[in-house]
Write a protein that holds these residues in place. Structure first.
Motif, PDB file in Angstrom:
ATOM      1  N   UNK A  87     -13.273 -80.699  29.573  1.00 39.69           N
ATOM      2  CA  UNK A  87     -14.175 -81.794  29.918  1.00 39.69           C
ATOM      3  C   UNK A  87     -15.120 -82.017  28.744  1.00 39.69           C
ATOM      4  N   UNK A  88     -15.227 -83.250  28.318  1.00 40.56           N
ATOM      5  CA  UNK A  88     -16.055 -83.603  27.175  1.00 40.56           C
ATOM      6  C   UNK A  88     -17.156 -84.541  27.652  1.00 40.56           C
ATOM      7  N   UNK A  90     -21.560 -85.639  27.021  1.00 40.82           N
ATOM      8  CA  UNK A  90     -22.690 -85.578  26.100  1.00 40.82           C
ATOM      9  C   UNK A  90     -23.538 -84.339  26.380  1.00 40.82           C
ATOM     10  N   UNK A  91     -24.237 -83.875  25.365  1.00 45.78           N
ATOM     11  CA  UNK A  91     -25.116 -82.709  25.523  1.00 45.78           C
ATOM     12  C   UNK A  91     -26.253 -82.992  26.493  1.00 45.78           C
ATOM     13  N   UNK A  92     -26.529 -84.252  26.755  1.00 47.24           N
ATOM     14  CA  UNK A  92     -27.589 -84.645  27.682  1.00 47.24           C
ATOM     15  C   UNK A  92     -27.079 -84.753  29.120  1.00 47.24           C
ATOM     16  N   UNK A  93     -25.843 -84.333  29.342  1.00 46.95           N
ATOM     17  CA  UNK A  93     -25.224 -84.442  30.669  1.00 46.95           C
ATOM     18  C   UNK A  93     -24.498 -83.143  31.022  1.00 46.95           C
ATOM     19  N   UNK A  94     -24.126 -83.041  32.286  1.00 52.13           N
ATOM     20  CA  UNK A  94     -23.297 -81.937  32.770  1.00 52.13           C
ATOM     21  C   UNK A  94     -22.041 -82.527  33.391  1.00 52.13           C
ATOM     22  N   UNK A  95     -20.936 -81.826  33.242  1.00 51.34           N
ATOM     23  CA  UNK A  95     -19.673 -82.279  33.840  1.00 51.34           C
ATOM     24  C   UNK A  95     -19.754 -82.179  35.360  1.00 51.34           C
ATOM     25  N   UNK A  96     -19.308 -83.195  36.059  1.00 50.90           N
ATOM     26  CA  UNK A  96     -19.265 -83.200  37.518  1.00 50.90           C
ATOM     27  C   UNK A  96     -18.011 -82.440  37.966  1.00 50.90           C
ATOM     28  N   UNK A  97     -18.122 -81.117  37.891  1.00 52.64           N
ATOM     29  CA  UNK A  97     -16.983 -80.242  38.170  1.00 52.64           C
ATOM     30  C   UNK A  97     -16.552 -80.320  39.630  1.00 52.64           C
ATOM     31  N   UNK A  98     -17.514 -80.349  40.551  1.00 49.98           N
ATOM     32  CA  UNK A  98     -17.176 -80.314  41.967  1.00 49.98           C
ATOM     33  C   UNK A  98     -16.867 -81.673  42.573  1.00 49.98           C
ATOM     34  N   UNK A  99     -16.911 -82.719  41.758  1.00 54.17           N
ATOM     35  CA  UNK A  99     -16.563 -84.045  42.231  1.00 54.17           C
ATOM     36  C   UNK A  99     -15.408 -84.607  41.419  1.00 54.17           C
ATOM     37  N   UNK A 100     -15.738 -85.219  40.294  1.00 48.34           N
ATOM     38  CA  UNK A 100     -14.750 -85.915  39.459  1.00 48.34           C
ATOM     39  C   UNK A 100     -13.635 -84.976  38.989  1.00 48.34           C
ATOM     40  N   UNK A 101     -14.000 -83.810  38.475  1.00 49.18           N
ATOM     41  CA  UNK A 101     -12.986 -82.900  37.915  1.00 49.18           C
ATOM     42  C   UNK A 101     -12.107 -82.326  39.024  1.00 49.18           C
ATOM     43  N   UNK A 102     -12.720 -81.914  40.106  1.00 41.15           N
ATOM     44  CA  UNK A 102     -11.952 -81.351  41.229  1.00 41.15           C
ATOM     45  C   UNK A 102     -10.931 -82.363  41.754  1.00 41.15           C
ATOM     46  N   UNK A 103     -11.351 -83.623  41.882  1.00 39.65           N
ATOM     47  CA  UNK A 103     -10.415 -84.661  42.358  1.00 39.65           C
ATOM     48  C   UNK A 103      -9.303 -84.897  41.335  1.00 39.65           C
ATOM     49  N   UNK A 104      -9.648 -84.942  40.045  1.00 38.27           N
ATOM     50  CA  UNK A 104      -8.638 -85.208  39.020  1.00 38.27           C
ATOM     51  C   UNK A 104      -7.604 -84.086  38.952  1.00 38.27           C
ATOM     52  N   UNK A 135      -4.199 -76.481  24.537  1.00 41.04           N
ATOM     53  CA  UNK A 135      -2.835 -76.483  25.074  1.00 41.04           C
ATOM     54  C   UNK A 135      -2.424 -77.895  25.502  1.00 41.04           C
ATOM     55  N   UNK A 136      -1.232 -78.312  25.118  1.00 44.45           N
ATOM     56  CA  UNK A 136      -0.763 -79.689  25.313  1.00 44.45           C
ATOM     57  C   UNK A 136      -0.728 -80.116  26.776  1.00 44.45           C
ATOM     58  N   UNK A 137      -0.524 -79.176  27.697  1.00 48.16           N
ATOM     59  CA  UNK A 137      -0.408 -79.543  29.111  1.00 48.16           C
ATOM     60  C   UNK A 137      -1.764 -79.770  29.781  1.00 48.16           C
ATOM     61  N   UNK A 138      -2.852 -79.441  29.108  1.00 46.46           N
ATOM     62  CA  UNK A 138      -4.181 -79.630  29.695  1.00 46.46           C
ATOM     63  C   UNK A 138      -4.653 -81.056  29.498  1.00 46.46           C
ATOM     64  N   UNK A 139      -5.153 -81.703  30.550  1.00 49.06           N
ATOM     65  CA  UNK A 139      -5.804 -82.990  30.334  1.00 49.06           C
ATOM     66  C   UNK A 139      -7.145 -82.769  29.630  1.00 49.06           C
ATOM     67  N   UNK A 140      -7.503 -83.700  28.769  1.00 54.48           N
ATOM     68  CA  UNK A 140      -8.812 -83.701  28.121  1.00 54.48           C
ATOM     69  C   UNK A 140      -9.579 -84.846  28.760  1.00 54.48           C
ATOM     70  N   UNK A 141     -10.497 -84.503  29.654  1.00 53.55           N
ATOM     71  CA  UNK A 141     -11.256 -85.491  30.402  1.00 53.55           C
ATOM     72  C   UNK A 141     -12.489 -85.875  29.593  1.00 53.55           C
ATOM     73  N   UNK A 142     -12.600 -87.144  29.257  1.00 51.38           N
ATOM     74  CA  UNK A 142     -13.642 -87.644  28.366  1.00 51.38           C
ATOM     75  C   UNK A 142     -14.556 -88.581  29.144  1.00 51.38           C
TER      76      UNK A 142
END
Length: 189
Positions: A87-88, A90-104, A135-142
């Motif tokens: 997950x990429x 900005x330094x001024x933000x945090x990744x929404x792990x329990x929402x956006x990432x979990x769903x993706x 690793x190529x199989x990992x999505x890079x969420x931007x």
């Protein structure tokens, strides 16, 4: 030629292909696999590894936090299978792990990968993990804010250097997916 000056602060930036020793092995392999024009858009700068962590880096080198991006590795399980994503944001933000990432990832629970696991799986140093050479199989969420940035500082795979690159190039990486709402702004104290 890329304009790295917006994000670079006081760093002396060189084209990454000219300074391969400042890139972790998988990062160097990924950058040198780009066509020459794209590879020349990736800058790298040597830093004091004591200042590799984002807040210390920005303060020491005058790089704006809003032009610095953190790459975090997230893991989730589904049916006994562990699914990873980078997950990429900005330094001024945090990744929404329990929402956006979990769903993706389509998992019941997602969390940051343990430090030793992230280091082992990426072959990069903790505090230097970057979206290049994963690793190529990992999505890079931007996050959309990262994709829109004209220049950003990201890790190089090593604590002793940083990469400077545009959000457009990051969002064009083979496994990249631009997601609205991935980054949640960190409230000011």
């Amino acid at each position: 030629m890329a304009d790295w000056s917006l994000a670079a602060g006081t760093l002396a930036v060189a084209p990454a292909p000219d300074r391969p020793e400042l890139l972790a092995d998988p990062v160097r392999d990924a950058v040198t696999a780009f066509p020459p024009v794209e590879a020349s858009l990736v800058g790298v700068a040597e830093i004091d590894p004591e200042f590799a962590d984002t807040a210390a880096f920005c303060a020491r080198y005058g790089s704006p936090p809003e032009l610095s991006a953190n790459c975090v590795i997230v893991a989730g399980k589904r049916g006994g299978e562990v699914r990873y994503a980078a997950c990429l944001v900005l330094a001024t933000a945090r990744a929404d792990v329990n929402g956006v990432v979990k769903r993706r990832l389509d998992v019941r629970k997602a969390s940051f990968a343990a430090m030793d696991e992230a280091v082992r799986l990426t072959s990069m140093e903790f505090g230097g993990i970057t979206p290049f050479g994963l690793p190529a199989q990992w999505p890079v969420l931007v996050d959309q804010a990262v994709a829109s940035a004209p220049a950003l500082v990201v890790g190089s795979g090593l604590r002793r250097s940083k990469i400077i690159v545009s959000g457009a190039l990051l969002s064009a990486l083979p496994a990249a997916e631009v997601l609205d709402g991935l980054g949640r702004e960190i409230p000011a104290d």
